[in-house]
Design a protein around this motif. Structure first.
Motif, short mmCIF file in Angstrom:
data_model
loop_
_atom_site.label_atom_id
_atom_site.label_comp_id
_atom_site.label_asym_id
_atom_site.label_seq_id
_atom_site.Cartn_x
_atom_site.Cartn_y
_atom_site.Cartn_z
N TYR A 5 0.83 -1.21 0.00
CA TYR A 5 0.00 0.00 0.00
C TYR A 5 0.86 1.25 0.00
N PHE A 9 0.82 3.79 -3.11
CA PHE A 9 0.35 5.17 -3.01
C PHE A 9 1.46 6.17 -3.28
N PRO A 74 -10.17 4.39 2.27
CA PRO A 74 -8.85 4.98 2.43
C PRO A 74 -8.12 5.16 1.10
N ALA A 78 -6.64 8.61 -0.06
CA ALA A 78 -5.19 8.71 -0.27
C ALA A 78 -4.85 9.14 -1.69
N SER A 79 -5.74 8.87 -2.62
CA SER A 79 -5.48 9.29 -3.99
C SER A 79 -5.45 10.81 -4.12
N LEU A 81 -3.74 12.73 -2.12
CA LEU A 81 -2.47 13.25 -1.61
C LEU A 81 -1.70 14.02 -2.67
N ILE A 110 -5.00 15.04 4.92
CA ILE A 110 -4.23 14.06 5.70
C ILE A 110 -5.06 13.53 6.87
N ILE A 113 -7.62 11.03 5.59
CA ILE A 113 -6.99 9.74 5.24
C ILE A 113 -6.70 8.94 6.49
#
Length: 137
Positions: A5, A9, A74, A78-79, A81, A110, A113
Motif C-alpha cells: 500500500y 500510493f 482509504p 489517499a489518492s 495526496l 491528511i 486519510i
C-alpha cells in the motif's frame, strides 16, 4: 501487504504529480493560447506533454492495481495526496504562494486519510473477531 500500500500510493503520488507538473510546463511552453495549428505544434513539440501522458498512464495503472487490493475508502482519500504534492512542488517550481487555506486543506486531507485508515483497521479487526464468537453447532 502494508508495504504494498505504501509503495503503491507513493507511486500514485509520483505519477499524478508528474502529470500535473508536466501539463503546467507544457502549457507555459505553448503560450500564447491561440487555438490553431501553430499552437498544437508548440504543445506537442514540448517534451513535457509526453511526461504528462506518462504520468496519467502510470497513475491509471497504479490506481487500478491499488483498487484491486486496497480498501476503497482509504484508497480514494489517499489518492488525493497528489493535491498536497502538487501544491508543494508548485511553490518550489512556479513560485506559487503557500496560503493558509492551502495549508488547512492539506491538513484536512491528511486527517481524513488517517481517520478512514483507522476506521478500516477497526472494521477489519471486528470481522476477524466475529467468526470465532459464533456458537458452535
Amino acid at each position: 501487504m502494508k508495504r504494498f500500500y505504501i509503495l503503491g500510493f507513493l507511486a500514485l503520488i509520483v505519477f499524478d504529480t508528474l502529470a500535473q507538473v508536466s501539463f503546467k510546463f507544457a502549457s507555459v511552453h505553448a503560450e500564447p493560447l491561440t487555438m490553431d495549428a501553430a499552437w498544437l505544434v508548440r504543445v506537442f513539440g514540448a517534451p513535457w506533454i509526453y511526461g504528462a501522458f506518462v504520468g496519467y498512464i502510470g497513475a491509471f495503472f497504479t490506481w487500478m492495481t491499488l483498487l484491486k487490493y486496497a480498501p476503497v475508502g482509504p484508497a480514494f482519500a489517499a489518492s488525493h495526496l497528489e493535491l498536497i504534492s502538487v501544491t508543494l512542488i508548485s511553490v518550489w517550481l512556479f513560485d506559487d504562494t503557500l496560503t493558509l487555506p492551502k495549508i488547512v486543506g492539506g491538513a484536512l486531507i491528511i486527517a481524513g486519510i488517517l481517520c478512514l485508515a483507522r476506521s478500516e483497521d477497526k472494521d477489519s479487526q471486528q470481522v476477524e473477531v466475529e467468526p470465532s464468537q459464533a456458537p458452535a453447532s
